[in-house]
Write an enzyme that holds these catalytic residues in place. Sequence first.
Site, mmCIF file in Angstrom:
data_model
loop_
_atom_site.group_PDB
_atom_site.id
_atom_site.type_symbol
_atom_site.label_atom_id
_atom_site.label_comp_id
_atom_site.label_asym_id
_atom_site.label_seq_id
_atom_site.Cartn_x
_atom_site.Cartn_y
_atom_site.Cartn_z
ATOM 1 N N LYS B 79 -17.346 7.546 5.080
ATOM 2 C CA LYS B 79 -16.093 6.926 5.523
ATOM 3 C C LYS B 79 -16.429 5.570 6.141
ATOM 4 C CE LYS B 79 -12.019 8.134 8.348
ATOM 5 N NZ LYS B 79 -11.453 9.160 9.246
ATOM 6 N N SER B 154 -7.007 10.722 7.655
ATOM 7 C CA SER B 154 -7.379 9.355 7.378
ATOM 8 C C SER B 154 -8.584 9.214 6.441
ATOM 9 C CB SER B 154 -7.684 8.631 8.686
ATOM 10 O OG SER B 154 -8.796 9.238 9.332
ATOM 11 N N SER B 178 -8.231 14.615 10.161
ATOM 12 C CA SER B 178 -8.565 13.593 9.164
ATOM 13 C C SER B 178 -9.632 13.994 8.157
ATOM 14 C CB SER B 178 -8.989 12.297 9.858
ATOM 15 O OG SER B 178 -7.861 11.664 10.395
#
Lengths: 500, 489, 96
Positions: B79, B154, B178
Amino acid sequence: MTEEKLTFMPVIGIEIHIQLKTNSKIFCSCSTDCESAAPNTNICPVCMGLPGALPFLNRQVVQQGMLAGMALNGTLRSSTLFFRKSYFYPDLPKGFQTSQCDLPIMENGWIEVQDSEGNPKKIRIHHLHLEEDVGRLQHSTVDGRLEGADTSFVDYNRSGLALAEIVSEPDVASAREAVEFVTNLRRRVRYSGASDVDLEKGMMRFDANVSLKCSDGRRGDKVEVKNMNSFRALERAIDYEIARQTKILSQGESVLQETRHWNDARGVTTGSRTKEFYRKFIVEPDLPPLVVDSEWEARVRAMLPEMPEEKMARYIRDLALSEDAAAILTDSREVAEYFEACVAAGGAPVRTANWVLTDVLRCVNEGCSISAFPVSPKVLADLVTRIEEERFSTTQARAVFDHIVETGSSLAEAVKLCGVTEGGFTGSDLAEKVRGVLEANPDVLEEILSGKDTKGKKVKFLQGLVMKETRGSAKMPDVEVAVALALEVAKGNSGGSSGS
Amino acid sequence: MQLYELTVQETVQGVRSKKFSASEVFEASMAQAVACESRLSALITLTVEKGREQACAIDAKIARGEDPGPLAGVPVVLKDNICTRGVRTTAASTVLGHWSPPYDATVWGLLQDAGALLLGKGNMDEFAMGNTCGSSSFGYTANPWDLTRVPGGSSGGSAAATAAGYAPFALGTDTGGSIRQPASFCGIHGMKPTYGAVSRYGVIAYGSSLDQVGPFARTIEDLALVMQVLARHDFRDSTSVAGKGLDFSLAPAALKGKRVALVKDFEGFSLAGPIQEAKKRVLAVLKEEGAEIVEVELPTVARYAVACYYAIALSEASTNLGRYDGVRLGYTTGSSTDVREMFEEVRSQGFGFEVKSRIIAGTCLTDSSRSEEYYIAATKVRALIAREFEQAFKKADFILQPVTPELPAKIGDAHEDAIKGYESDLYTLPVNLAGLPGLTFYVGHSENGLPVGLQLLGPRWSDAELLSAGLVLEGYLGKPRIATGGVSE
Amino acid sequence: MQLGNDEVREAAMEARLVLTDLELERAVKFINNFLSMLDRFKELDLKDVESFRFAEPARCPLREDEVLPFPNVEEMLAESEHRSGALIRVPRIMGE
């Protein structure tokens, strides 16, 4: 006319920032050396506030905070937290300062001063908390001041240095008391070893909260005066602020609550254009509770040395020193410890104290370090003892002392090189010297022997030469006797020869 | 079978036994990523050079007969809020500009040491603030099962990349769901570890007391392999817990005799049909495996967790994001005449609206005039929630619950009211408030082809037990397949 | 509690954010909806509840006081658009 009768009583609280003495910063392993380091070299992701970086608390910072707290007679909290105090400024990398502000490591301390009548008075200390320092700003103006600078430069070497913020209660009644308060506080903190508190290096900075109580019952609002870096600046700023507020209140107007900045060059405080910060605090989620257990506290308490006031009382009581001598000796822990080491090595206290106060401190004031002083306590004690036992004259001892200071030689070497003889020149040694002087000055001898030296001037001259030859290590009466004896011999010799 | 289709375990075995090289694996992964990227936009940065370099190093190690590590030759997507030295790290925000971190996050250091290869940096909601990937300043990521739908967020880029076979695993961060929510939306497994199990050092913070790094993978065993590498004490993160020594060798028959709880207070809440179906299916499996189905009550969680979570997350976020001022790194406007103007320009132009509104909300909550009523109150409610879970885990070994009330939404179908969007995090965010581990496991696909996952929660430090339970369930439900939506047929 | 435009704008300024009129309107709406949700806390008696701060560890780990220089200082400084030699240059600082 009634205005003249109004009196004003200052109510002053002091905030002090002290740089704690550690090798590395409070939350990272960067060096704290700002003196010799080039700008922006002692920096890392943590003290630069880089995304993702997290704080890692330095044990020594906590310990130094504990020591300072104990030196200020405070109580330690066993569990504290850090908070994030948010504001924006280019020298503040994270946009918040990590500080113990609301849950300090020490509370309820005090420092004693003398009030205006000379009576002892305690200035209470609300708390001491640990926090991080910010970077250093340099401004583009010629005099380096912020005012008028159209650009500034940031050096983050200082960012993340460990600070103790000390907040007093509003117990201070005058600028003089404020100075005495910070002087005594500084001395105790320095004794504790928590900080070098070197004012010239910015290790101690002051803010003052000043307000006035008026005899007619009015009470002026509190004004926070910031930016004082010396005792003198603190004193002047407070005096200025008292005068400024007195004038305002005397005119029947009211004092505005605000933050003002001390301008040392102009000797005035100026109002700040920015309004108060939004007070924004949250618990620092990256640092679990700081726990100081009783075992750790006990260990640190055992490290705390005897404090200057106690030392001074002991010197007067046990060592029979004068109050002045005791006060000067205990002003610095290093000097006091040097003195005590001399006494422990056998130096007579009063004479040792005199030596430390005059000869040692003279050298220290000339820039000699007391911690690496060339005359070790043992040597000074030795010299003092020789004087006490009349084996050395004070002049001899001083010559030896100076020689060691200059060359760093050993005591034995210095004694030899200075040509001083233990117990001075007497007997045959002295007679030898006298004989040498007479032989070197036959014309003077002739004058004396021929009876022309009616006033004894020539004899005095010879005595002086002998003294010089012995480098002051003979006693005058001995010299007088030795010269007289030698003259007798010479007279006998010359009479005999002339008679033969 | 193509090399990119292999699991972590298969890849490592193949590389270590020289069946194929790390470089071959990396090239296959990269080809798959390149083939899908134009449709999915799962990555912010594709790290071709870096990954190739690492692959060569692994191959060289193997040639020299050295141990190449437990993740040797496995491509990974990180990420983009995980700092990678020398590789642009953006948190999907303009404000970070082209920032190239001078240091590696601890988790990336651990993966490198284990032999993993960096394939790319995954798209995400800006600063992890969102659950659709829609707030990224680099644009949307598409759901690899249905390109018209969101991948979740996310960590949507990491999830989509894992699902589409870019890499056998990826790392995400989970502040309020997330990892678990996009894992469910993309039809893979995702693990949010116990808070304190995995280091946060070098992970760009959102809500520091809630953030935790965790893996996405297509098998439970792969999650375990990766967790074994990640779950280490890190002195750089003071909230990382020492001395836990988590062992991720999974136990068979992990559900026999275990009490698995449903939450009574969630029963009345609306739940999409396919998710209800999934729940029934899993309950049947649990019974068959000899688990006991019980019920627990979490009334405070049900009513207050969303409010509590957002109050704390935004309060912490507003301070975490104070450092983006353009001075030391990142975006800058350059023309400002004074510092305040510069800060305002950098922050107003550098942050997207979602981030700005959350910073402002956090600023309001923590101002001393309102702090007691909101921020402090939330920290107290959090204590009640943590206690409620503690009580619940006296009656149950695991809690089974949905990940979301709905299946992935259509891209652009954002909630008009942001708060409604927040409420859809109800099932995931309580886990972060209490610092618990949570596992999203793939259950199956709905009739219209959308994946469905469910969540298994456990008490603190039950991470390995959760994975063991997940392994049993996977045995019945099947392993996630690679999504084909990203590649043109 | 509900906030007006000015209060929200003030909080934004405090966070060094300048909002357009449209952004402000949206922010005010969002924050007020958000605060309404938080008003639920008032239903709870929180007087004697201890705040949750850290699940673990119970005490902050402490580091030994050793200097360990960061090796990539140059890389770090190179990221600043405001670099001026060894220093970071910023425009005029107003006030204070």
